[in-house]
Write a protein that holds these residues in place. Sequence first.
Motif, short mmCIF file in Angstrom:
data_model
loop_
_atom_site.label_atom_id
_atom_site.label_comp_id
_atom_site.label_asym_id
_atom_site.label_seq_id
_atom_site.Cartn_x
_atom_site.Cartn_y
_atom_site.Cartn_z
N PHE A 127 0.85 -1.19 0.00
CA PHE A 127 0.00 0.00 0.00
C PHE A 127 0.88 1.24 0.00
CE2 PHE A 127 -2.30 3.40 2.31
CZ PHE A 127 -3.39 3.52 1.46
N GLY A 128 0.45 2.27 -0.73
CA GLY A 128 1.18 3.53 -0.75
C GLY A 128 0.25 4.69 -0.99
N LEU A 129 0.56 5.83 -0.41
CA LEU A 129 -0.24 7.02 -0.63
C LEU A 129 0.63 8.27 -0.57
CD1 LEU A 129 -2.40 8.12 2.44
CD2 LEU A 129 -0.31 6.77 2.64
N SER A 130 0.11 9.35 -1.13
CA SER A 130 0.76 10.65 -1.08
C SER A 130 -0.20 11.65 -0.44
CB SER A 130 1.14 11.13 -2.48
OG SER A 130 2.11 10.29 -3.07
N LEU A 131 0.34 12.52 0.40
CA LEU A 131 -0.44 13.55 1.08
C LEU A 131 0.18 14.91 0.77
CD1 LEU A 131 -0.72 11.86 4.61
CD2 LEU A 131 -2.39 11.76 2.74
N ARG A 132 -0.66 15.88 0.48
CA ARG A 132 -0.18 17.22 0.18
C ARG A 132 -1.08 18.24 0.85
NH1 ARG A 132 -0.41 16.70 -4.93
NH2 ARG A 132 -2.06 18.13 -5.56
N MET A 133 -0.50 19.11 1.69
CA MET A 133 -1.25 20.17 2.35
C MET A 133 -0.93 21.49 1.68
SD MET A 133 -1.48 19.69 6.47
CE MET A 133 -2.63 18.52 7.19
N ILE A 134 -1.96 22.26 1.35
CA ILE A 134 -1.74 23.55 0.71
C ILE A 134 -2.41 24.66 1.50
CG2 ILE A 134 -1.66 22.42 -1.55
CD1 ILE A 134 -4.38 23.88 -2.10
N ARG A 135 -1.83 25.84 1.39
CA ARG A 135 -2.49 27.06 1.90
C ARG A 135 -3.33 27.63 0.76
NH1 ARG A 135 0.67 31.30 5.63
NH2 ARG A 135 -1.41 32.18 5.38
N PRO A 136 -4.64 27.64 0.90
CA PRO A 136 -5.47 28.13 -0.21
C PRO A 136 -5.30 29.62 -0.48
CG PRO A 136 -6.81 27.62 1.72
CD PRO A 136 -5.45 27.11 2.01
N ASP A 137 -4.84 30.39 0.51
CA ASP A 137 -4.65 31.82 0.27
C ASP A 137 -3.38 32.11 -0.51
OD1 ASP A 137 -3.14 30.94 2.43
OD2 ASP A 137 -3.13 32.91 3.40
N GLN A 138 -2.44 31.16 -0.54
CA GLN A 138 -1.18 31.34 -1.26
C GLN A 138 -0.99 30.33 -2.38
OE1 GLN A 138 2.00 31.10 1.61
NE2 GLN A 138 1.34 32.92 2.73
N MET A 139 -1.75 29.22 -2.34
CA MET A 139 -1.62 28.12 -3.30
C MET A 139 -0.20 27.56 -3.32
SD MET A 139 -4.64 27.57 -4.20
CE MET A 139 -4.46 26.37 -5.51
N ARG A 140 0.41 27.55 -2.16
CA ARG A 140 1.71 26.93 -2.01
C ARG A 140 1.57 25.73 -1.08
NH1 ARG A 140 6.16 29.12 1.92
NH2 ARG A 140 6.51 26.89 1.81
N ILE A 141 2.45 24.78 -1.27
CA ILE A 141 2.41 23.54 -0.50
C ILE A 141 3.17 23.75 0.81
CG2 ILE A 141 3.03 21.11 -0.49
CD1 ILE A 141 2.88 21.26 -3.59
N VAL A 142 2.51 23.53 1.93
CA VAL A 142 3.16 23.70 3.24
C VAL A 142 3.66 22.38 3.79
CG1 VAL A 142 1.82 25.75 3.77
CG2 VAL A 142 0.99 23.52 4.54
N GLY A 143 3.26 21.28 3.18
CA GLY A 143 3.75 19.97 3.60
C GLY A 143 3.37 18.93 2.57
N ALA A 144 4.26 17.98 2.31
CA ALA A 144 3.98 16.91 1.35
C ALA A 144 4.73 15.67 1.77
CB ALA A 144 4.38 17.34 -0.07
N GLU A 145 4.04 14.54 1.74
CA GLU A 145 4.66 13.28 2.14
C GLU A 145 4.13 12.16 1.26
OE1 GLU A 145 6.74 10.26 3.91
OE2 GLU A 145 7.03 12.42 4.16
N SER A 146 5.02 11.33 0.77
CA SER A 146 4.64 10.13 0.03
C SER A 146 5.24 8.94 0.76
CB SER A 146 5.16 10.18 -1.41
OG SER A 146 4.57 11.26 -2.12
N HIS A 147 4.41 7.94 1.02
CA HIS A 147 4.87 6.83 1.85
C HIS A 147 4.25 5.54 1.35
CE1 HIS A 147 6.70 5.14 5.39
NE2 HIS A 147 5.56 4.64 5.82
N SER A 148 5.03 4.47 1.35
CA SER A 148 4.52 3.18 0.92
C SER A 148 5.27 2.07 1.64
CB SER A 148 4.67 3.01 -0.60
OG SER A 148 6.04 2.99 -0.97
N ALA A 149 4.66 0.89 1.69
CA ALA A 149 5.30 -0.24 2.34
C ALA A 149 4.61 -1.53 1.91
CB ALA A 149 5.22 -0.11 3.87
N THR A 150 5.33 -2.63 2.05
CA THR A 150 4.75 -3.96 1.94
C THR A 150 4.68 -4.54 3.34
OG1 THR A 150 6.82 -5.20 1.72
CG2 THR A 150 5.90 -4.22 -0.29
N GLY A 151 3.93 -5.63 3.50
CA GLY A 151 3.86 -6.27 4.80
C GLY A 151 5.21 -6.77 5.28
N GLU A 152 6.07 -7.18 4.32
CA GLU A 152 7.39 -7.69 4.66
C GLU A 152 8.31 -6.60 5.21
OE1 GLU A 152 8.81 -10.69 4.52
OE2 GLU A 152 7.13 -11.84 3.72
#
Length: 316
Positions: free
Chosen positions: A131-156
Amino acid sequence: MRRIWRTVGILASLLIIVSSGNAQPFPVHGWLDGIGSPDQWTVAVMTPLNHVKDHEVLAVTVPCLERSLSAYGLTIVASDELRPTLRRHRIRSSGQISTSDARIVQEYAKADVILIPSIDFYIDSPTNPEFGLSLRMIRPDQMRIVGAESHSATGEDFKRLFGVGVIKEIDSLVARVVDDAVAQLFEQINRLAPQKIVYFKTKVVAVLQFDNLSDMNRAGSILTNWTISQLVDRGIIVVEPGVVAEITAPLGDLPVAGIDHRKRQAIRRLYDLSYFVTGRLDEFRLARGSSKGATPMLEFDARLIEAETGRIAETY
């Protein structure tokens, strides 16, 4: 997946080194000024963009994501609550958001930030789920990204001494990966805290979607998210990809792997861009178990393009 992450991380580091040679560092004071500390935020959570064919993944992922965010003291405006407003204004959860749509979401939810999730992988294997996902937080007043993380893993990936710790249930793996991704996202945000003076070596960067020539559907979009995460983690100011779409769509199309002069100048002037980052993805292979033929692989090239001149400053 660690091999793939190291490759993308090396790319981000090289881009920063190259770009710093042509620009003087400048101070950015209080980059979260006006929205308080993260534990006081109201967060509007968009429905995740689903890159996989299994539609049940949303029912598994969304509750985990909302629970994990709530544990950090955030006020959550859930995707289900947003849905009527999104439908009324014909706003699609497409993994990115335009300036006008972000303002609508901000006004309705009274949100300090908007969270845009993407589900990258979901393989319900009885022996080694992934499983893997990406998260991105933006400031709507500036349209800039204040945080971004992509993370994935297998059970192993969680195996410890004597084989203990392997996760074989996909639901358990999703919960673990989501918790880890949210934790790393807030570690990143707090590391770039407003009380610090952070010196960025470039002004603003926009990431164009990578052209996908691999056999994996939507892999170009996934690599784009990973590149954004790595750049943000290294202190580069990155604009929300949705602003590229809203500016270029009236001019003809959505740029993939390159951008012409007219679109480049339109975006550069509005956001004072220094560089565009883009490239081509040739091969993308997931772990899919422990066999030799399933070794994760990433093969791509990338370009750093000067926003003002269109000159390719560096290739990777």
